[in-house]
Design a protein around this motif. Sequence first.
Motif, PDB file in Angstrom:
ATOM      1  N   PHE A 586      56.882 -47.461   8.738  1.00  0.00           N
ATOM      2  CA  PHE A 586      57.668 -48.405   9.529  1.00  0.00           C
ATOM      3  C   PHE A 586      57.155 -48.415  10.967  1.00  0.00           C
ATOM      4  O   PHE A 586      56.524 -47.447  11.433  1.00  0.00           O
ATOM      5  CB  PHE A 586      59.160 -48.060   9.485  1.00  0.00           C
ATOM      6  N   TRP A 620      52.474 -46.566  13.724  1.00  0.00           N
ATOM      7  CA  TRP A 620      53.168 -46.538  12.433  1.00  0.00           C
ATOM      8  C   TRP A 620      53.638 -45.122  12.128  1.00  0.00           C
ATOM      9  O   TRP A 620      52.899 -44.151  12.340  1.00  0.00           O
ATOM     10  CB  TRP A 620      52.224 -46.999  11.326  1.00  0.00           C
ATOM     11  N   PHE A 637      65.861 -53.160   2.272  1.00  0.00           N
ATOM     12  CA  PHE A 637      65.469 -52.894   3.656  1.00  0.00           C
ATOM     13  C   PHE A 637      66.188 -53.896   4.556  1.00  0.00           C
ATOM     14  O   PHE A 637      66.078 -55.112   4.357  1.00  0.00           O
ATOM     15  CB  PHE A 637      63.959 -53.044   3.832  1.00  0.00           C
ATOM     16  N   ILE A 651      57.535 -53.120   8.275  1.00  0.00           N
ATOM     17  CA  ILE A 651      57.333 -52.093   7.246  1.00  0.00           C
ATOM     18  C   ILE A 651      56.050 -52.420   6.487  1.00  0.00           C
ATOM     19  O   ILE A 651      55.599 -53.561   6.450  1.00  0.00           O
ATOM     20  CB  ILE A 651      58.524 -51.986   6.263  1.00  0.00           C
TER      21      ILE A 651
END
Length: 677
Positions: A586, A620, A637, A651
């Motif tokens: 993410f 990330w 999500f 993501i």
Amino acid sequence: MLLLVVLGAALVGAQRPTRPGSCNFESHTCGYTSDPDFTSWNLHSEGHFVAVEADAGLGDTGQSGEARGILLSPLLELEEWSCLRLVYQVSGEGSLDVLQRSEGQSFDKPLWSTAAPSESWLISSVDLSNTSLPFRVVVVGAAAAAEGSSVSLFEIHISPGYCLDCDFEESRLCGYSNQWNANVNWYVGGGSVQLLDNDLTRDHTSTNPTGHFMYVDSLHALTFQEVAKLLSPMTSAPMSGCLSFQYQRSEGRGNRFAVYTRDGLGQYQELWRAQPESQGPQGPAAWESVQVDLKAPYSVQVVFEVAFNSPRGGRVAVDDISFSPEFCSADTEPTFDPTVGSCDFDEGLCEFTQGPGAPWRRVSVRPNIFRSGDHTTGAGSFLLAHSRLGPRSEYVSRLVGPSLPGNTKFCLRFFFSLRGFNQTEQALSVYLQRGRVQEKIWTQAEKSRGIWIQGDVSFTTSGPSKVLFVSVCRSLWDCGSVALDDISLALGHCELSAGVLTVPAHCDFESGLCGYSQDRHGDDAEWYRRRGPTPTSYTGPRGDHTTGLGHYVHLEASPLLPGQSARLRSPSLRGSRGPQCLLFHFHMYGSGTGRLSVRLDEGGEERALWEREGEQGIGWLRAALQYHSDRQHQIVFVATRGSSVRSDIAIDDVALESGPCPELKQRVVTGTSNEIE
């Protein structure tokens, strides 16, 4: 084009022994059942096959109006290696997938897949590795909403042994095929099939006139080097051992007989070659036995190839092909384990060593708005070159990999990040070193800076070799730093792994959403699939996590109001008695970043699994969350816009696995200088 030559096949009635799960669909489905949540596979009134057709897909859960049917075998217990063969046809637009559903496992294991249309039936062979777990074969057929589109199954045949095994007694010839040539081809011999001037009259299996074998004749050879090829099914599981077969050559002159492996890219590698024929008088042809070691860690076909120089080249026959997991010779080296050439540098240098010159430094950086972390998790370690150069520093850094065997194909992948170089041509190169000879096999050409970019190179070693990573600075004033992380080595060509089957719900978003869907109910926005940086400055990633130059999905905050959100749903997942692990990367960077949460939806009942709020760093980060669900469920999500437009959330690289999550390494050296920013 591959055509199955079945001359005399109508006379070949014998079948290999079958195991439970076999079915020819003559009048019933042999215990195979359709999943009621999807389109039904229908047994046609005249029997002989089951099919999924587009006009039968009303109300199913397929996308874009497609008809999607799931056919489940009875519960099978096959503790020994077996071969599953499908006789199938894909008409119009559609796809066919075969998976293995083991008892107690959360996710089905992909075995084989095709989306290629065919004008008639085809044969596919799938190796079923030995397992002590009961399982079901899952056949997924999807027919597009287009006229004439359908997916049909004519036969499922499960037999003991390997898919390479064949005595050519069954009508399907074990999935072996002839690569068509206008003048010379492989044919079925033996039985009651009579050949002109034939001195190859008895097969090896039964040694009587009723048995069968495959043969090729030079009678119609017209040009120099006429070639006939008999191809095995493509292996579908890693295999190493002994390949055995019987062959026979007539008294003719002018033929060459060899056996090769051919990978999915059409590249050949010789396994064995027959000795040149003697020129003295010969007696009647006799069957000769051959045993040769076969190492197939990736998918290959075995190719029996005969070349003729003239119509007087004679004949060659082959029979009783078999495979054993034991090597032919006790002295054969085991298949090389490529993982010794892989390293994420979180625990050290693994099997890599420093070469002459300035050393690579192993560093760990805490991700924040100024610093990007490592590629693996965002909180681990990576290597850095040229980060502390002075007037007397050396300008070359070398990293030396472990020893690799000769005559082997490899795929090398790694991630690198550049900072500050005026000229990037020598910033990072990869060499193959054999003795004192070095051959450059890769050089850096990408101009992007400050993001992790994937590099890959395919190469073949001609002898024992080592891989070298080399970074060169021309001078103190024309030098930057180069970071290196997540080196992985695999057997085979890198392009072959591009089409490797993946577990459902795994997604890197390179080819779409992988079955994930936008939740149209209860949200205010959408997840967008994107590559490169997001439109708003000082927020969002500069590249994806998978390759640095690929795709990810993100919430674009600029058109939204604070508190508005977007929801992304996984495909429906089966429950499990044991733990399950969700892994994903993410990205939450921006002064107004809102909230990212992961929820579990069990039939409309949702519960929170994980949540992060506010800016988490410029790089990330990897999340690993473990959960339990014994019911059908979906992962959701949810990204929520924060206080300002600098609230993009992304993501990438979502993976779902059975069992507990691997422990995430969070040990970060605090106070490390900001070398890569």
